[in-house]
Design an enzyme around this catalytic site. Structure first.
Site, mmCIF file in Angstrom:
data_model
loop_
_atom_site.group_PDB
_atom_site.id
_atom_site.type_symbol
_atom_site.label_atom_id
_atom_site.label_comp_id
_atom_site.label_asym_id
_atom_site.label_seq_id
_atom_site.Cartn_x
_atom_site.Cartn_y
_atom_site.Cartn_z
ATOM 1 N N LYS A 35 9.571 16.571 8.569
ATOM 2 C CA LYS A 35 8.651 17.309 8.696
ATOM 3 C C LYS A 35 9.453 18.208 7.159
ATOM 4 O O LYS A 35 10.288 18.591 7.429
ATOM 5 C CB LYS A 35 8.063 18.095 9.743
ATOM 6 N N ARG A 130 -1.217 27.356 19.358
ATOM 7 C CA ARG A 130 -1.234 27.196 18.168
ATOM 8 C C ARG A 130 -1.461 25.984 17.525
ATOM 9 O O ARG A 130 -2.841 26.176 16.824
ATOM 10 C CB ARG A 130 0.119 26.820 17.421
ATOM 11 N N TYR A 244 19.136 44.197 -13.395
ATOM 12 C CA TYR A 244 17.731 44.579 -12.966
ATOM 13 C C TYR A 244 17.382 45.698 -12.927
ATOM 14 O O TYR A 244 18.689 46.244 -11.289
ATOM 15 C CB TYR A 244 16.882 43.369 -12.419
ATOM 16 N N MET A 292 15.763 35.797 -11.205
ATOM 17 C CA MET A 292 15.176 34.569 -10.961
ATOM 18 C C MET A 292 15.618 33.403 -10.922
ATOM 19 O O MET A 292 16.329 32.575 -9.848
ATOM 20 C CB MET A 292 13.532 34.117 -12.170
HETATM 21 C C1 LIG Z 1 8.904 22.135 14.189
HETATM 22 C C2 LIG Z 1 9.018 21.329 15.653
HETATM 23 C C3 LIG Z 1 10.088 19.762 15.546
HETATM 24 C C4 LIG Z 1 11.174 20.518 15.832
HETATM 25 O O1 LIG Z 1 11.927 22.150 15.842
HETATM 26 P P1 LIG Z 1 13.103 22.488 15.940
HETATM 27 O O2 LIG Z 1 12.665 23.386 16.368
HETATM 28 O O3 LIG Z 1 13.458 22.354 14.436
HETATM 29 O O4 LIG Z 1 13.828 21.267 16.405
HETATM 30 C C5 LIG Z 1 9.640 19.397 16.998
HETATM 31 N N1 LIG Z 1 8.057 19.685 17.903
HETATM 32 C C6 LIG Z 1 6.888 20.511 16.669
HETATM 33 C C7 LIG Z 1 5.771 20.605 17.370
HETATM 34 C C8 LIG Z 1 7.489 21.092 15.234
HETATM 35 O O5 LIG Z 1 6.040 21.715 15.417
#
Ligand SMILES: *Cc1c(COP(=O)(O)O)cnc(C)c1O
Length: 350
Positions: A35, A130, A244, A292
């Site tokens: 992701k 969540r 700055y 920046m």
């Molecule tokens: C991001 C995520 C993972 C991976 O987690 P890591 O701590 O990066 O290994 C696995 N399962 C879910 C549901 C996640 O949101």
């Protein structure tokens, strides 16, 4: 070229997946979480590397990311979507053969109406509050889901990297309870959960951050180097200020290098006056504020002015930089900006 160079070692990513696959144990399939553009490193390149290393199942957060990973991998590997089946996603889920992790009874209804017969998983809430179905939701739809061809049940740990909280045992018991008697593959653990031990592994593990070389996988092989080119150097005399707000003022004569890279590139302003750049083992403290596009660093003690200084590399890993910035490796990686030139070393051919 005045942009930073981000070097991504795909051999290290593959090694990390193999190590976490071993830690997951025989009889457990190790997936890969890609992701957020593979935590900022490039989902297409990273997914191909992981497929070559042996990963057959991938996870993303949203369907659009799944489409990008499908385009990179072609047909075959399974791609799960943590966000489930959102309104408007049916076309992408069908065309890209994505497997949504359904999080609520309404998502199950939506999925079964839009795409009857299309594979899906269920995400259960085991205490994190969540994403995922609550025990009562799950009890109400469990029989329907199983009859409709449910292919994976997952949940997520809130405190996997803090075993001392005792909360992992509570979530484990809850997950066991909710999935008792379902003859469907189960997945509870991301990187942290893999390290908790075999009772957390079930049939499938889902590491993300450990693949990219950061905590909680302390044994990980480092994946990144981030080098920032030196644009200019100058002598700053005693009493003169830098940057700055004039927040650094020299009390002795200093040689100051200005390098390309700033908060627009994900180099947090919190590093102002306290972060460090490195040159082959020699620290170059950041002087004054991170701006920046630019950082100023003290190179007085270097034997010669190098072409670039490292922010991430052999002298300073992702986690030590994250700590200096008051954050965690996850946020640091996913903040890496689009402006860096990305060099993928040892990546699989498209
Ligand atoms: C991001 C995520 C993972 C991976 O987690 P890591 O701590 O990066 O290994 C696995 N399962 C879910 C549901 C996640 O949101």
């Amino acid at each position: 070229m005045a942009t930073g160079l981000l070097t991504i070692d795909h051999g290290a990513i593959a090694r990390n997946w193999t190590a976490l696959d071993r830690a997951s144990g025989t009889g457990t399939e190790t997936a890969a979480v890609v992701k957020a553009d593979a935590y900022g490193l490039g989902a297409a390149e990273v997914a191909r590397t992981l497929a070559r290393a042996g990963a057959r199942r991938f996870f993303v957060a949203v369907a659009e990311e799944g489409a990008a990973v499908r385009a990179a991998l072609g047909p075959g590997p399974e791609i799960g979507v943590f966000g489930g089946h959102m309104a408007g996603d049916a076309g992408l889920i069908r065309d890209c053969a994505l497997v949504p992790m359904l999080n609520a009874p309404e998502q199950l209804t939506r999925h079964l109406q839009a795409l009857p017969g299309h594979p899906f998983g269920i995400q259960l809430d085991s205490g994190m509050n969540r994403l995922g179905m609550e025990p009562a939701d799950w009890a109400a739809i469990r029989a329907d889901a199983l009859a409709a061809g449910l292919r994976l049940i997952m949940s997520h740990l809130a405190c996997a990297d803090e075993p001392e909280t005792g909360f992992n045992e509570i979530q484990l018991a809850c997950f066991r309870d909710m999935t008792e008697g379902c003859d469907v593959p189960r997945s509870l653990s991301a990187t942290g959960g893999i390290l908790l031990g075999p009772e957390y592994h079930f049939e499938i593990t889902r590491p993300g951050i450990g693949l990219y070389g950061a905590l909680p996988f302390a044994q990980a092989t480092p994946v990144l180097r981030l080098s920032l080119p030196v644009i200019q150097t100058r002598i700053v005399e005693p009493g003169e200020a830098v940057g700055y707000g004039c927040s650094f003022r020299a009390d002795t004569s200093r040689t100051v290098a200005t390098v390309a890279g700033g908060y627009a590139d994900g180099i947090l302003r919190a590093l102002s006056g306290r972060g460090t750049l490195w040159s082959e083992g020699r620290p170059c403290p950041i002087l004054g504020r991170v701006s920046m596009d630019l950082i100023t660093a003290d190179v007085t003690d270097l034997p010669a002015i190098p072409e670039a200084l490292d922010l991430i590399g052999p002298d300073q890993g992702v986690d030590s930089l994250a700590t200096a910035a008051g954050t965690i490796g996850y946020e640091l990686l996913t903040s890496l900006g689009p402006r860096y030139a990305r060099r993928h070393i040892g990546a699989a051919a498209p």
